[in-house]
Design a protein around this motif. Structure first.
Motif, PDB file in Angstrom:
ATOM      1  N   VAL A 298      -3.622  -6.890 -12.197  1.00 33.95           N
ATOM      2  CA  VAL A 298      -2.225  -7.080 -11.840  1.00 33.95           C
ATOM      3  C   VAL A 298      -1.551  -7.856 -12.958  1.00 33.95           C
ATOM      4  O   VAL A 298      -2.069  -8.856 -13.437  1.00 33.95           O
ATOM      5  CB  VAL A 298      -2.075  -7.799 -10.476  1.00 33.95           C
ATOM      6  N   ARG A 299      -0.434  -7.328 -13.439  1.00 33.35           N
ATOM      7  CA  ARG A 299       0.321  -7.935 -14.538  1.00 33.35           C
ATOM      8  C   ARG A 299      -0.552  -8.157 -15.775  1.00 33.35           C
ATOM      9  O   ARG A 299      -0.391  -9.113 -16.501  1.00 33.35           O
ATOM     10  CB  ARG A 299       0.941  -9.264 -14.108  1.00 33.35           C
ATOM     11  N   GLY A 300      -1.515  -7.255 -15.974  1.00 33.04           N
ATOM     12  CA  GLY A 300      -2.376  -7.344 -17.151  1.00 33.04           C
ATOM     13  C   GLY A 300      -3.557  -8.267 -17.011  1.00 33.04           C
ATOM     14  O   GLY A 300      -4.334  -8.416 -17.963  1.00 33.04           O
ATOM     15  N   GLN A 301      -3.743  -8.884 -15.832  1.00 32.76           N
ATOM     16  CA  GLN A 301      -4.848  -9.799 -15.609  1.00 32.76           C
ATOM     17  C   GLN A 301      -5.861  -9.175 -14.652  1.00 32.76           C
ATOM     18  O   GLN A 301      -5.494  -8.681 -13.573  1.00 32.76           O
ATOM     19  CB  GLN A 301      -4.349 -11.112 -15.011  1.00 32.76           C
ATOM     20  N   VAL A 302      -7.131  -9.180 -15.029  1.00 28.76           N
ATOM     21  CA  VAL A 302      -8.185  -8.649 -14.169  1.00 28.76           C
ATOM     22  C   VAL A 302      -8.474  -9.656 -13.069  1.00 28.76           C
ATOM     23  O   VAL A 302      -8.749 -10.828 -13.340  1.00 28.76           O
ATOM     24  CB  VAL A 302      -9.471  -8.374 -14.964  1.00 28.76           C
ATOM     25  N   VAL A 303      -8.417  -9.200 -11.821  1.00 24.10           N
ATOM     26  CA  VAL A 303      -8.741 -10.072 -10.699  1.00 24.10           C
ATOM     27  C   VAL A 303      -9.955  -9.580  -9.919  1.00 24.10           C
ATOM     28  O   VAL A 303     -10.456 -10.299  -9.055  1.00 24.10           O
ATOM     29  CB  VAL A 303      -7.530 -10.231  -9.729  1.00 24.10           C
ATOM     30  N   LYS A 304     -10.418  -8.390 -10.227  1.00 27.35           N
ATOM     31  CA  LYS A 304     -11.641  -7.874  -9.599  1.00 27.35           C
ATOM     32  C   LYS A 304     -12.248  -6.847 -10.521  1.00 27.35           C
ATOM     33  O   LYS A 304     -11.539  -5.966 -11.037  1.00 27.35           O
ATOM     34  CB  LYS A 304     -11.320  -7.233  -8.239  1.00 27.35           C
ATOM     35  N   ASN A 305     -13.549  -6.953 -10.737  1.00 25.71           N
ATOM     36  CA  ASN A 305     -14.205  -5.945 -11.569  1.00 25.71           C
ATOM     37  C   ASN A 305     -15.652  -5.801 -11.125  1.00 25.71           C
ATOM     38  O   ASN A 305     -16.497  -6.636 -11.424  1.00 25.71           O
ATOM     39  CB  ASN A 305     -14.167  -6.329 -13.048  1.00 25.71           C
ATOM     40  N   GLU A 306     -15.896  -4.738 -10.395  1.00 26.32           N
ATOM     41  CA  GLU A 306     -17.249  -4.411  -9.961  1.00 26.32           C
ATOM     42  C   GLU A 306     -17.719  -3.120 -10.618  1.00 26.32           C
ATOM     43  O   GLU A 306     -18.694  -2.515 -10.169  1.00 26.32           O
ATOM     44  CB  GLU A 306     -17.296  -4.265  -8.444  1.00 26.32           C
ATOM     45  N   ILE A 307     -17.016  -2.704 -11.684  1.00 24.77           N
ATOM     46  CA  ILE A 307     -17.328  -1.434 -12.342  1.00 24.77           C
ATOM     47  C   ILE A 307     -17.783  -1.644 -13.779  1.00 24.77           C
ATOM     48  O   ILE A 307     -18.842  -1.208 -14.190  1.00 24.77           O
ATOM     49  CB  ILE A 307     -16.117  -0.486 -12.301  1.00 24.77           C
ATOM     50  N   SER A 308     -16.942  -2.336 -14.566  1.00 27.32           N
ATOM     51  CA  SER A 308     -17.190  -2.444 -15.997  1.00 27.32           C
ATOM     52  C   SER A 308     -18.138  -3.606 -16.285  1.00 27.32           C
ATOM     53  O   SER A 308     -18.005  -4.686 -15.732  1.00 27.32           O
ATOM     54  CB  SER A 308     -15.891  -2.684 -16.757  1.00 27.32           C
TER      55      SER A 308
ATOM     56  N   ASN B 294     -11.668  13.272  -2.938  1.00 23.38           N
ATOM     57  CA  ASN B 294     -12.104  12.421  -1.828  1.00 23.38           C
ATOM     58  C   ASN B 294     -11.248  11.158  -1.830  1.00 23.38           C
ATOM     59  O   ASN B 294     -11.590  10.160  -2.453  1.00 23.38           O
ATOM     60  CB  ASN B 294     -13.580  12.065  -1.964  1.00 23.38           C
ATOM     61  N   VAL B 295     -10.132  11.205  -1.102  1.00 23.98           N
ATOM     62  CA  VAL B 295      -9.187  10.089  -1.122  1.00 23.98           C
ATOM     63  C   VAL B 295      -9.786   8.839  -0.489  1.00 23.98           C
ATOM     64  O   VAL B 295      -9.313   7.719  -0.747  1.00 23.98           O
ATOM     65  CB  VAL B 295      -7.871  10.498  -0.421  1.00 23.98           C
ATOM     66  N   GLN B 296     -10.843   8.978   0.299  1.00 23.21           N
ATOM     67  CA  GLN B 296     -11.467   7.814   0.920  1.00 23.21           C
ATOM     68  C   GLN B 296     -12.154   6.902  -0.091  1.00 23.21           C
ATOM     69  O   GLN B 296     -12.506   5.765   0.235  1.00 23.21           O
ATOM     70  CB  GLN B 296     -12.458   8.265   1.999  1.00 23.21           C
ATOM     71  N   LEU B 297     -12.319   7.378  -1.319  1.00 21.80           N
ATOM     72  CA  LEU B 297     -12.851   6.497  -2.357  1.00 21.80           C
ATOM     73  C   LEU B 297     -11.956   5.277  -2.559  1.00 21.80           C
ATOM     74  O   LEU B 297     -12.425   4.216  -2.972  1.00 21.80           O
ATOM     75  CB  LEU B 297     -12.996   7.265  -3.672  1.00 21.80           C
ATOM     76  N   LEU B 298     -10.666   5.438  -2.258  1.00 21.79           N
ATOM     77  CA  LEU B 298      -9.739   4.323  -2.429  1.00 21.79           C
ATOM     78  C   LEU B 298      -9.906   3.253  -1.366  1.00 21.79           C
ATOM     79  O   LEU B 298      -9.265   2.197  -1.438  1.00 21.79           O
ATOM     80  CB  LEU B 298      -8.300   4.839  -2.455  1.00 21.79           C
ATOM     81  N   GLU B 299     -10.791   3.470  -0.412  1.00 19.00           N
ATOM     82  CA  GLU B 299     -11.139   2.421   0.543  1.00 19.00           C
ATOM     83  C   GLU B 299     -12.147   1.449  -0.054  1.00 19.00           C
ATOM     84  O   GLU B 299     -12.503   0.441   0.563  1.00 19.00           O
ATOM     85  CB  GLU B 299     -11.695   3.052   1.823  1.00 19.00           C
ATOM     86  N   HIS B 300     -12.597   1.741  -1.281  1.00 24.33           N
ATOM     87  CA  HIS B 300     -13.593   0.904  -1.959  1.00 24.33           C
ATOM     88  C   HIS B 300     -13.190   0.731  -3.421  1.00 24.33           C
ATOM     89  O   HIS B 300     -13.895   1.173  -4.327  1.00 24.33           O
ATOM     90  CB  HIS B 300     -14.985   1.535  -1.843  1.00 24.33           C
ATOM     91  N   VAL B 301     -12.060   0.090  -3.638  1.00 22.88           N
ATOM     92  CA  VAL B 301     -11.567  -0.133  -4.998  1.00 22.88           C
ATOM     93  C   VAL B 301     -12.493  -1.119  -5.708  1.00 22.88           C
ATOM     94  O   VAL B 301     -12.806  -2.194  -5.181  1.00 22.88           O
ATOM     95  CB  VAL B 301     -10.126  -0.674  -4.956  1.00 22.88           C
ATOM     96  N   GLY B 302     -12.933  -0.751  -6.907  1.00 21.23           N
ATOM     97  CA  GLY B 302     -13.885  -1.587  -7.631  1.00 21.23           C
ATOM     98  C   GLY B 302     -13.296  -2.397  -8.757  1.00 21.23           C
ATOM     99  O   GLY B 302     -13.953  -3.306  -9.289  1.00 21.23           O
ATOM    100  N   PHE B 303     -12.058  -2.077  -9.137  1.00 22.55           N
ATOM    101  CA  PHE B 303     -11.417  -2.779 -10.255  1.00 22.55           C
ATOM    102  C   PHE B 303      -9.949  -2.962  -9.921  1.00 22.55           C
ATOM    103  O   PHE B 303      -9.293  -2.025  -9.443  1.00 22.55           O
ATOM    104  CB  PHE B 303     -11.558  -1.956 -11.542  1.00 22.55           C
TER     105      PHE B 303
ATOM    106  N   SER C 136      -8.105  -5.416  -2.280  1.00 18.98           N
ATOM    107  CA  SER C 136      -8.301  -4.068  -1.733  1.00 18.98           C
ATOM    108  C   SER C 136      -7.500  -3.023  -2.495  1.00 18.98           C
ATOM    109  O   SER C 136      -7.571  -1.834  -2.166  1.00 18.98           O
ATOM    110  CB  SER C 136      -7.927  -4.031  -0.252  1.00 18.98           C
ATOM    111  N   GLY C 137      -6.739  -3.461  -3.524  1.00 17.76           N
ATOM    112  CA  GLY C 137      -6.044  -2.506  -4.390  1.00 17.76           C
ATOM    113  C   GLY C 137      -4.539  -2.567  -4.356  1.00 17.76           C
ATOM    114  O   GLY C 137      -3.875  -1.862  -5.126  1.00 17.76           O
ATOM    115  N   PHE C 138      -3.945  -3.414  -3.493  1.00 14.75           N
ATOM    116  CA  PHE C 138      -2.488  -3.484  -3.382  1.00 14.75           C
ATOM    117  C   PHE C 138      -1.948  -4.542  -4.343  1.00 14.75           C
ATOM    118  O   PHE C 138      -2.100  -5.740  -4.111  1.00 14.75           O
ATOM    119  CB  PHE C 138      -2.064  -3.792  -1.943  1.00 14.75           C
ATOM    120  N   THR C 139      -1.285  -4.092  -5.379  1.00 19.31           N
ATOM    121  CA  THR C 139      -0.735  -5.013  -6.371  1.00 19.31           C
ATOM    122  C   THR C 139       0.726  -5.349  -6.101  1.00 19.31           C
ATOM    123  O   THR C 139       1.285  -6.229  -6.760  1.00 19.31           O
ATOM    124  CB  THR C 139      -0.875  -4.418  -7.785  1.00 19.31           C
ATOM    125  N   THR C 140       1.350  -4.659  -5.145  1.00 20.94           N
ATOM    126  CA  THR C 140       2.731  -4.933  -4.739  1.00 20.94           C
ATOM    127  C   THR C 140       2.834  -4.797  -3.226  1.00 20.94           C
ATOM    128  O   THR C 140       2.263  -3.862  -2.658  1.00 20.94           O
ATOM    129  CB  THR C 140       3.722  -3.974  -5.421  1.00 20.94           C
TER     130      THR C 140
END
Length: 440
Positions: free
Chosen positions: A427-437, A415-424, A135-139
């Motif tokens: 963390v630490r240089g490793q991709v763990v989610k990618n619904e954009i690229s 529109n800060v609510q866009l952050l309720e739908h993180v697409g990429f 959901s976007g929280f890396t820490t």
């Protein structure tokens, strides 16, 4: 590497990649990201058309004219806005509100913890941490959790060591309270032993011992339950500790190199922990103007949490009825007044008292309270990093920082609510989610 949806862990184990996903994976890269827009966490502006170069988990170059090394993979986020990974400074990864409904909030609070072994709670905590990562929280900061065997610290350690993918975690072990205080469950029969989810202290010497024990067992932070709270239906207006006990807690924590957070809803408890000099005040529900001025003068962060509103059920149970017994409760506009009086705010949601993964909804609530979207996002990036003493590692997108990055389609500063739908998520240089690229 587009591990979209799913549990992350199951996907990684299936592909035999779990051990390569964290900081123990050694040298990696270089990898380039084409960012259409970038919010770097330092001010109110968006920068456009940038190249972010990442190597060995860190940002090594950033700018419009950065040369991409031959053969380096390119992640195309040219149609998206890239931001620092989000930080939730109040996350309970062992709580299971998303599975067991209201179990953490009813008078029999603690039932869910009694029906799961420590091993099961650790597995659930690992899954919940990964849901939060997607959901976007890396820490995360887990300010104490409910397992006598400290399962959340095991989750912290396997993720931070790189054994499993997940957000980096900093944690308190157990909260410190007094006999009959918040987390000393009154519903237990008198002949039953305490559950061990909190240290019970009733004098300054016992407080000093509890802080030392927390540090002994691996606490990154010390957590005080300084007023009543919703989990045990204790009176949230009640101040739990004496000034002498609070003073010893802060003195000993700081002497041992640890910061100290205080759960405090009621006004008297808020004023007490402010006088003592804690580093953050969790919830701060009834802080009035006088209290907020003192908090600002002391340089203390508040971590407001809106879990009940995030869950879209603010009248759950009788909790608000208890809150209304507070003499100064008049629907106090905490965020607007904190901003007006110069109080530092860090982002924390109390996730686990509502379904994990919904925390980004709180950003819109901060904006509703009077923040600009950029300022609200900074509470969850550079401000939270400052609170956690991570300002040189995460929370900003600048050269030298760890490569914790997220991306959304559109402009979150309008529109800060866009952050309720993180697409990429990276963390630490490793991709763990990618619904954009299309080219990870």
């Amino acid at each position: 590497m587009a591990w979209c949806r799913g549990p992350i862990l199951a996907s990684l184990i299936f592909h035999g990649l779990a051990a390569s996903a964290g900081p123990a994976s050694g040298k990696t890269g270089p990898v380039a990201i084409r960012a259409g827009q970038l919010f770097d966490g330092t001010d109110d502006r968006l920068r456009t058309n940038l190249i972010i170069l990442i190597e060995n988990g860190r940002i090594t170059a950033l700018g419009e004219g950065v040369a991409i090394p031959a053969g380096a993979p390119v992640i195309n986020l040219s149609g998206a806005t890239v931001l620092p990974g989000l930080i939730d400074a109040h996350a309970h990864i062992l709580f299971e509100a998303n599975v067991e409904g209201d179990a953490a909030l009813i008078p029999l609070a603690g039932q869910q913890f009694l029906t799961r072994t420590s091993a099961r709670k650790a597995l659930d905590g690992l899954r919940n941490a990964q849901v939060l990562l997607e959901s976007g929280f890396t820490t995360l900061r887990d300010p104490g959790d409910m397992d006598v065997n400290r399962a959340h610290l095991d989750v912290r350690d396997v993720i931070n060591h790189g054994d499993f993918p997940g957000p980096r975690i900093f944690a308190a072990v157990h909260a410190i309270t007094r006999t009959g205080g918040h987390l000393d469950f009154a519903w237990l029969a008198a002949d039953q032993p305490p559950l061990g989810y909190a240290h019970l202290v009733d004098n300054p010497d016992a407080m000093r011992h509890a802080v030392r024990k927390e540090v002994k067992y691996g606490a990154d932070w010390i957590k005080l339950a300084a007023t009543g709270g919703l989990t045990t239906r204790t009176n949230p207006s009640e101040s739990v500790f004496t000034d002498a006990e609070l003073g010893v807690a802060v003195e000993e924590a700081h002497r041992l190199g640890k910061k100290i957070a205080a759960h405090a809803h009621g006004l008297s408890g808020i004023k007490g922990v402010t006088r003592a000099g804690v580093d953050s005040i969790e919830h701060a529900t009834f802080a009035d103007a006088e209290a907020l001025r003192a908090i600002a003068k002391a340089g203390i962060y508040i971590v407001p949490t809106f879990g009940r509103r995030i869950a879209k059920n603010p009248d759950r149970g009788n909790w608000l009825e208890l809150l209304r017994k507070e003499p100064d409760y008049k629907g106090w506009p905490l965020i607007a007044n904190a901003l007006k009086l110069g109080v530092k705010i860090a982002f924390g949601t109390d996730t686990g008292t509502f379904a994990h993964g919904l925390g980004p909804r709180q950003l819109a609530m901060l904006v509703e309270g009077g923040m600009k979207p950029a300022a609200a996002i900074r509470t969850a990036t550079s401000a939270a990093a400052d609170l956690l003493d991570l300002r040189d590692r995460v929370g900003r997108v600048v050269v030298g920082m760890e490569a914790d990055l997220i991306a959304v389609a559109g402009n979150p500063l309008t529109n800060v609510q866009l952050l309720e739908h993180v697409g990429f998520v990276m963390v630490r240089g490793q991709v763990v989610k990618n619904e954009i690229s299309a080219n990870p």
